[in-house]
Design a protein around this motif. Structure first.
Motif, short mmCIF file in Angstrom:
data_model
loop_
_atom_site.label_atom_id
_atom_site.label_comp_id
_atom_site.label_asym_id
_atom_site.label_seq_id
_atom_site.Cartn_x
_atom_site.Cartn_y
_atom_site.Cartn_z
N HIS A 70 -62.95 19.72 -29.85
CA HIS A 70 -64.17 19.11 -30.45
C HIS A 70 -64.42 17.48 -30.04
N LEU A 71 -63.44 17.04 -29.12
CA LEU A 71 -63.52 15.75 -28.51
C LEU A 71 -64.50 15.80 -27.45
N SER A 72 -64.94 14.61 -27.14
CA SER A 72 -65.95 14.51 -26.22
C SER A 72 -65.45 13.53 -25.12
N TRP A 73 -66.08 13.31 -24.05
CA TRP A 73 -65.78 12.29 -22.95
C TRP A 73 -65.80 10.76 -23.62
N ASN A 74 -67.04 10.48 -24.57
CA ASN A 74 -67.12 9.48 -25.14
C ASN A 74 -66.07 9.10 -26.11
N ASP A 75 -65.34 10.24 -26.76
CA ASP A 75 -64.46 9.93 -27.81
C ASP A 75 -63.12 9.44 -26.94
N MET A 76 -62.74 10.09 -25.76
CA MET A 76 -61.73 9.52 -24.99
C MET A 76 -61.98 8.19 -24.45
N ILE A 77 -62.87 7.95 -24.03
CA ILE A 77 -63.25 6.44 -23.44
C ILE A 77 -63.09 5.50 -24.76
N LYS A 78 -63.53 5.85 -25.90
CA LYS A 78 -63.60 5.20 -26.99
C LYS A 78 -62.24 4.78 -27.55
N PHE A 79 -61.26 5.98 -27.56
CA PHE A 79 -60.08 5.72 -27.93
C PHE A 79 -59.22 4.88 -26.75
N SER A 80 -59.28 5.31 -25.61
CA SER A 80 -58.58 4.28 -24.39
C SER A 80 -59.29 2.77 -24.70
N LEU A 81 -60.28 2.55 -24.90
CA LEU A 81 -60.67 1.17 -25.04
C LEU A 81 -60.07 0.43 -26.26
N GLN A 82 -60.23 1.17 -27.39
CA GLN A 82 -59.49 0.87 -28.52
C GLN A 82 -57.99 0.61 -28.56
N ILE A 83 -57.31 1.31 -27.80
CA ILE A 83 -55.90 1.05 -27.56
C ILE A 83 -55.76 -0.17 -26.71
N ALA A 84 -56.63 -0.25 -25.64
CA ALA A 84 -56.56 -1.38 -24.90
C ALA A 84 -56.98 -2.49 -25.52
N ASN A 85 -57.67 -2.66 -26.20
CA ASN A 85 -58.22 -3.62 -27.06
C ASN A 85 -57.37 -4.22 -28.07
N ALA A 86 -56.60 -3.38 -28.53
CA ALA A 86 -55.52 -3.72 -29.57
C ALA A 86 -54.14 -4.35 -28.90
#
Length: 138
Positions: A22-38
């Motif tokens: 159920h995950l989209s390309w945008n979800d993967m980008i969002k999670f990656s950005l959130q990890i990098a920002n943290a």
């Protein structure tokens, strides 16, 4: 004793496993950005993680929550910390690249995305460079 904030989505590993269809390309980008920002936030505070993985990242309302700051507390009081802080930061960049690669490999839709996938792959491969000084800044 450790007290953690309430999370309703489990670890990132279990979340990816249970929701990969159920995950989209945008979800993967969002999670990656959130990890990098943290990680960027921790680095700005002089904290390095040195132990980030899918089991100590939690999901809450479809957002990333870091639950473990790795060796940061043990390094906090040591003068040597500052001598090696740049190397430690680049180790965290490697870990972020590894997490990005794991997300990419665990989400089946990735093969169907054409345009930005090449940029995503380049970013995580740059983060995984053997030479720490060749890795990008977080």
């Amino acid at each position: 004793m450790l007290v953690y904030e309430d999370v309703n989505g489990g670890t990132l590993r279990s979340y990816l496993h249970e929701n990969s269809q159920h995950l989209s390309w945008n979800d993967m980008i969002k999670f990656s950005l959130q990890i990098a920002n943290a990680v960027r936030y921790l680095h700005a505070k002089g904290i390095v993680n040195l132990g980030l993985h899918l089991e100590n990242i939690f999901m809450h309302n479809n957002n990333i929550k870091l639950a473990d700051y790795g060796l940061s507390n043990r390094l906090n009081g040591q003068a040597v910390k500052y001598q090696y802080l740049g190397f430690y930061k680049k180790s965290d960049v490697y870990t972020v690249g590894n997490l990005m690669q794991e997300m990419y490999n665990n989400i089946p839709f990735a093969e169907n995305v054409v345009g930005p996938i090449d940029k995503y792959i380049k970013i995580y491969k740059d983060c995984l460079c053997d030479e720490p000084n060749s890795r990008p800044e977080i």
